[in-house]
Enzyme design. Structure first.
Site, PDB file in Angstrom:
ATOM      1  N   LYS A 138      37.881 -27.598  37.265  1.00 33.50           N
ATOM      2  CA  LYS A 138      37.717 -27.951  35.850  1.00 33.50           C
ATOM      3  C   LYS A 138      37.453 -29.440  35.752  1.00 33.50           C
ATOM      4  O   LYS A 138      37.846 -30.208  36.622  1.00 33.50           O
ATOM      5  CB  LYS A 138      38.995 -27.618  35.068  1.00 33.50           C
TER       6      LYS A 138
HETATM    7  N1  GLU Z   1      34.884 -22.930  30.509  1.00 31.25           N
HETATM    8  C1  GLU Z   1      34.895 -21.525  30.656  1.00 31.25           C
HETATM    9  C2  GLU Z   1      36.274 -21.040  31.024  1.00 31.25           C
HETATM   10  O1  GLU Z   1      37.255 -21.659  30.754  1.00 31.25           O
HETATM   11  C3  GLU Z   1      33.812 -21.011  31.602  1.00 31.25           C
HETATM   12  C4  GLU Z   1      33.818 -21.559  32.975  1.00 31.25           C
HETATM   13  C5  GLU Z   1      32.562 -21.230  33.759  1.00 31.25           C
HETATM   14  O2  GLU Z   1      31.703 -20.512  33.238  1.00 31.25           O
HETATM   15  O3  GLU Z   1      32.463 -21.707  34.883  1.00 31.25           O
HETATM   16  O4  GLU Z   1      36.417 -19.951  31.522  1.00 31.25           O
END
Ligand code: GLU
Length: 451
Positions: free
Chosen positions: A114
């Site tokens: 993240k």
């Molecule tokens: N930000 C989204 C989540 O929290 C998607 C992450 C992604 O598609 O890599 O799942």
């Protein structure tokens, strides 16, 4: 157990630890291998960058950014980048861990990661956001890459943000096939139309299937159910439309400025148009105004927190008036609130299942880019539906088997640790985490510890 009004620890990294510790007694062999539990929990790599950006006022302003790779045991890191004033290292560590569990649970071949930049996009022009994004991407360097760590959109980032990230990375890696470095890109740049709204669609398929297979006694379809949605961003707004189209009544929605309530059901499309014009749902004609957090307490059958973390806590869990919580956001419910909801007979479909639709479609986009193919949108949506339904069944089945075997899990736990402390009754969150953690453990043991 926490009771209403008791102060609790809202540090998200600590919360992920509490959730993990609840799962460990149920993850066969894990408690006999304490070291492996630590290996699975600790983030692999934490990067903090300082970002000087020339703003429109002519001054250079300093921003702070983070990228955490929680685990690459099951594949390259995967996870969004958020632009938010509260983004901090502990928050990003927690979100990265949730990505590891999410990817393992829905079985896409990624680890968890993240990123975040501390900023308020409401105060940044488009040009400023572009310069900030490009500087962040450049600072991350080879920390990200199509086979190392693949960012995507999250809070206050979108397909345009991903286009800038892709372009910056591509300028730094000329002559290579760079499209799979980020997902959630515009369709014209290798993205998938189904990615926009995929989180909501995933939450919808999970809920629909959960009801169809008897998750809520006496209810087997969404038709006529009252739904409340906190958050009217990408996840919340798409969810409102999908649940409405399936016959549910959307009785309240909110955004960061406030909420609107109409017990007879809101016209979702119209409320969306209103938000497009005025920037908020607040002031939408014909609906009663409610405070943003107040929407959580409006009576309904399904409550969908689709905004940010720590919304349902020990302070308000006793007043939540619903039968089912579906976590479209990451981390909206604290462990103390989990206990209060469970005691009150309110079921909860956890974030790592309910909001995994985004990363599932991200995986399809990544695979399409790796193969240099163009996938058909209808096929992608059908594949998403299948994956979400299968994952829902896995979680429900696992919860039942954990509950059935509670006594033997307790005995094994007491023998392994010497502690008589009763292990908590397994809920759907614990079941989902157990499945995810065991998959990560299996991969770790198969790979072994290097060197
Ligand atoms: N930000 C989204 C989540 O929290 C998607 C992450 C992604 O598609 O890599 O799942």
């Amino acid at each position: 157990m926490a009771t209403t009004g008791v102060t609790e620890d809202l540090n998200l990294h600590h919360i992920t630890r509490q959730q993990f510790d609840r799962a460990v007694p149920f993850a066969d062999n894990l408690h006999g291998w304490r070291g492996i539990a630590e290996w699975l929990f600790e983030p692999e790599h934490i990067m903090e960058v300082t970002l000087p950006v020339l703003l429109d006022d002519g001054f250079v302003h300093m921003f702070r950014g983070y990228r955490v790779l929680h685990s690459a045991i099951r594949g390259p890191g995967k996870g969004g980048v958020r632009f938010h004033p509260d983004a901090g290292v502990d928050e990003v560590k927690a979100l990265a861990a949730w990505m590891s569990w999410k990817c393992a649970l829905v079985d896409v071949p990624f680890g968890g990661a993240k990123g975040g930049i501390v900023c308020d996009t409401h105060r940044l022009s488009i040009g400023e956001q572009e310069r900030l994004t490009r500087r962040f991407t450049a600072s991350l360097g080879d920390t990200i890459g199509p086979h190392t760590d693949i960012p995507a959109p999250d809070l206050y980032t979108n397909a345009q943000t991903m286009a800038w990230m892709y372009d910056t990375y591509s300028m730094m890696h000329p002559g290579a096939a760079n499209l799979p470095v980020v997902t959630g890109k515009p369709v014209e740049l290798g993205g998938l139309a189904a990615r926009d709204g995929a989180t909501a669609r995933g939450a919808f398929y999970v809920t629909e299937h959960f009801l169809a297979i008897g998750g809520l006694a006496g209810i087997d379809s969404l038709d006529g159910l009252r739904v409340v949605i906190q958050g009217f961003g990408s996840a919340g707004r798409h969810a409102a439309q999908l649940f409405r189209d399936a016959g549910a009544l959307i009785v309240a929605v909110s955004d960061s400025r406030g909420g609107i309530h109409d017990p007879a059901g809101l016209n979702v499309r119209d409320a969306g148009r209103f938000k497009d014009e005025s920037g908020t749902v607040v002031g939408y004609p014909g609906a009663e105004a409610v405070p943003s957090k107040g929407v959580l307490e409006i009576p309904c059958d399904i409550l969908i927190p689709a905004a940010i973390e720590n919304q349902i806590t020990s302070r308000n869990a006793g007043r939540i008036d619903t039968r089912l919580v579906v976590e479209a956001a990451n981390g909206p419910t604290t462990p103390a609130a989990d206990d209060i909801l469970a005691d009150r007979g309110i079921k909860l479909i956890p974030d790592i299942l309910a909001n995994a639709g985004g990363v599932v479609v991200s995986y399809f986009e990544w695979a399409q880019n790796i193969e240099n193919q163009q996938w058909d949108d209808a096929d992608v949506v059908e594949k998403l539906r299948k994956k979400m339904r299968r994952s829902t069944e896995v979680v429900i089945t696992r919860r039942a088997s954990l509950a059935e075997g509670l006594e033997s899990y307790q005995e094994a736990w007491t023998n392994a640790t010497g502690s008589d402390e009763p292990i908590p009754k397994p809920d759907l969150r614990t079941a989902a985490q157990v499945v995810a953690i065991q998959r990560c453990r299996t991969a770790a043991l198969q790979r072994g510890v290097w060197p």
